[in-house]
Design a protein around this motif. Sequence first.
Motif, PDB file in Angstrom:
ATOM      1  N   THR A 285       0.709  -0.941   0.113  1.00 41.82           N
ATOM      2  CA  THR A 285      -0.023   0.081  -0.004  1.00 41.82           C
ATOM      3  C   THR A 285       0.988   1.065   0.082  1.00 41.82           C
ATOM      4  O   THR A 285       1.930   1.191   0.582  1.00 41.82           O
ATOM      5  CB  THR A 285      -0.945  -0.079   1.196  1.00 41.82           C
ATOM      6  OG1 THR A 285      -0.199  -0.043   2.372  1.00 41.82           O
ATOM      7  CG2 THR A 285      -1.954  -1.168   0.975  1.00 41.82           C
TER       8      THR A 285
ATOM      9  N   PRO B 123       0.469   5.841   0.202  1.00 42.13           N
ATOM     10  CA  PRO B 123      -0.383   6.851   0.382  1.00 42.13           C
ATOM     11  C   PRO B 123      -0.934   7.597  -0.788  1.00 42.13           C
ATOM     12  O   PRO B 123      -0.243   7.721  -1.785  1.00 42.13           O
ATOM     13  CB  PRO B 123       0.441   7.822   1.107  1.00 42.13           C
ATOM     14  CG  PRO B 123       1.666   7.029   1.696  1.00 42.13           C
ATOM     15  CD  PRO B 123       1.732   5.951   0.891  1.00 42.13           C
ATOM     16  N   ASN B 124      -2.082   7.862  -0.844  1.00 36.92           N
ATOM     17  CA  ASN B 124      -2.889   8.399  -2.156  1.00 36.92           C
ATOM     18  C   ASN B 124      -2.459   9.718  -2.251  1.00 36.92           C
ATOM     19  O   ASN B 124      -3.030  10.554  -1.365  1.00 36.92           O
ATOM     20  CB  ASN B 124      -4.401   8.150  -1.801  1.00 36.92           C
ATOM     21  CG  ASN B 124      -5.124   8.608  -3.412  1.00 36.92           C
ATOM     22  OD1 ASN B 124      -4.627   9.265  -4.248  1.00 36.92           O
ATOM     23  ND2 ASN B 124      -6.253   7.956  -3.541  1.00 36.92           N
TER      24      ASN B 124
ATOM     25  N   SER C 255      -5.406  12.162   1.205  1.00 42.31           N
ATOM     26  CA  SER C 255      -4.369  12.020   2.166  1.00 42.31           C
ATOM     27  C   SER C 255      -4.887  10.847   3.163  1.00 42.31           C
ATOM     28  O   SER C 255      -4.347  10.329   3.901  1.00 42.31           O
ATOM     29  CB  SER C 255      -3.717  13.118   2.698  1.00 42.31           C
ATOM     30  OG  SER C 255      -4.871  13.940   3.326  1.00 42.31           O
ATOM     31  N   THR C 256      -6.471  10.754   3.221  1.00 41.65           N
ATOM     32  CA  THR C 256      -6.936   9.833   4.047  1.00 41.65           C
ATOM     33  C   THR C 256      -7.222   8.396   3.378  1.00 41.65           C
ATOM     34  O   THR C 256      -7.392   7.496   4.350  1.00 41.65           O
ATOM     35  CB  THR C 256      -8.280  10.267   4.567  1.00 41.65           C
ATOM     36  OG1 THR C 256      -9.204  10.479   3.432  1.00 41.65           O
ATOM     37  CG2 THR C 256      -8.308  11.933   5.215  1.00 41.65           C
TER      38      THR C 256
ATOM     39  N   LEU D 119      -5.385   4.977   1.034  1.00 45.16           N
ATOM     40  CA  LEU D 119      -4.315   4.323   0.627  1.00 45.16           C
ATOM     41  C   LEU D 119      -4.427   3.824  -0.740  1.00 45.16           C
ATOM     42  O   LEU D 119      -5.699   3.300  -1.133  1.00 45.16           O
ATOM     43  CB  LEU D 119      -3.942   3.252   1.569  1.00 45.16           C
ATOM     44  CG  LEU D 119      -3.519   3.358   3.047  1.00 45.16           C
ATOM     45  CD1 LEU D 119      -3.376   2.115   3.634  1.00 45.16           C
ATOM     46  CD2 LEU D 119      -2.113   4.275   2.775  1.00 45.16           C
TER      47      LEU D 119
END
Length: 470
Positions: free
Chosen positions: A20, A22-23, A27-28, A30
């Motif tokens: 995974t 971070p998107n 930011s909340t 994955l």
Amino acid sequence: MALDKTRFENITPSRFITFTFPNPSNSTTLLRVAVLDTPFQLTGSPRVAAMLVPKQRESDWIFSTESGHLQLLLSSPGIARLILTGNQPSNGHHSRAIYHRPARNDSSCDGELGVSLKPLFLALSPKSCFKHGIPEIPILSYEDNVICGVVLERCVGSLVGEMVVEDVEIESGGEASKREFRRRLRFKRMPNLVQTEVRIVPNMGFGLDYVEIGEVEFRLDNSILVHPYLVPMVASLQLIASYIEGRIRSGFRPKALCLGVGGGALLGFLKAELGFQVVGVEVDKEVLRVARKYFGLEDGGGEHINVCVGDAIKVIEKLAGRGNGQSSGSVGAHEIVDDCAVLDGNDVDSKFDVVLVDLDSSDAGDGIIAPPFKFVRNDVLLDARSVLCDNGILAINVIPPNRSFYTTLIQEFREVFHELYEIDVGNGENFILIALVSPVTYSTSDCEDCFLNKLRMVISGAYMNSIKKI
């Protein structure tokens, strides 16, 4: 645990890694990243490509399994490493969750995400890609014709593994007034391959403008074949139309042996539309349960349809007489193969007019291949020929991984059968190879041949006209 990026510095055949990340757009959440290396040994500098998983399809086996990822890689020529990136799939399966393809204008968001992920894609590229500077990492797009869909059931067969039955709406070639709905069966072991597809139509009382997948009841329309290669398989009967016409005029039903049943669409079509007596062989009884529940296969086979559970090659061997101590190619009227009576006791002729083969490789590592390697053996082909009548044909669905496979297959068939013909399905994947026990003969004119006229009424003439001798 931190990911060791040195693991990605070299291509390791068939290595599959997921993690995974971070998107960058949210930011909340994955992203799930999956990296797969080609199973083949490289001879030159490796090429890397990325693909963004379509939204709402993150749990689809095409994108969430190694076998699905492998098929995407193998269908991308020249790519040595394919990186899939998409939202983290939700936990569990929601069997009635409805998928709707995102609007076209969402592609701009994907473009922004692709740009923001470029540093990640570069970090996941082999060192050898940087010999001549920073490499270009193309972002491939995945497109199919599914507009929306809903899963009806997930189940597991003892031999074929996990399956999914789904209703989908597909694009209808730009005709807004004509909507197309299908019921499909897919296997997890080969998720990019639709095993069975039939047309469904809304029950009476629903106008097409108000029909939504998952919200109305549908009924099957088995009067036509919609799976790409089934129509050309049936078109192969043109080569022996005069012979079949003679059988019918003599009071016999023509007989077909179908190796591979799936949803049973071909069996039902041959019986209902062309008057055949049909024997089907399916390796997994759970597939037959699904076929009866969702695809209209008559329970217990029904009149003029017999279905048995068994390995196709072993059944052919038994019918040929090698598997039960018999020395001839004939079997008794009540011969049992695995769990069913194969032949109708009222039919004195124990051989078949046509054998239709729809079998694929069970090993996803081989890619999408049909037929499986073990079917293309001289002894198996000899057995198949021996269960055919003197004027019979064998038609087989072929998905060759390369030209060499297809050339070898043709050579094997040429050693056993008298004449070979071919139909190019035209989808870039399938060919129908047609093998004849005896040369084609024409004993009646078209106007006298009722069977040929019926055949032309129920299937596309384009495939009949494209039969080519090879």
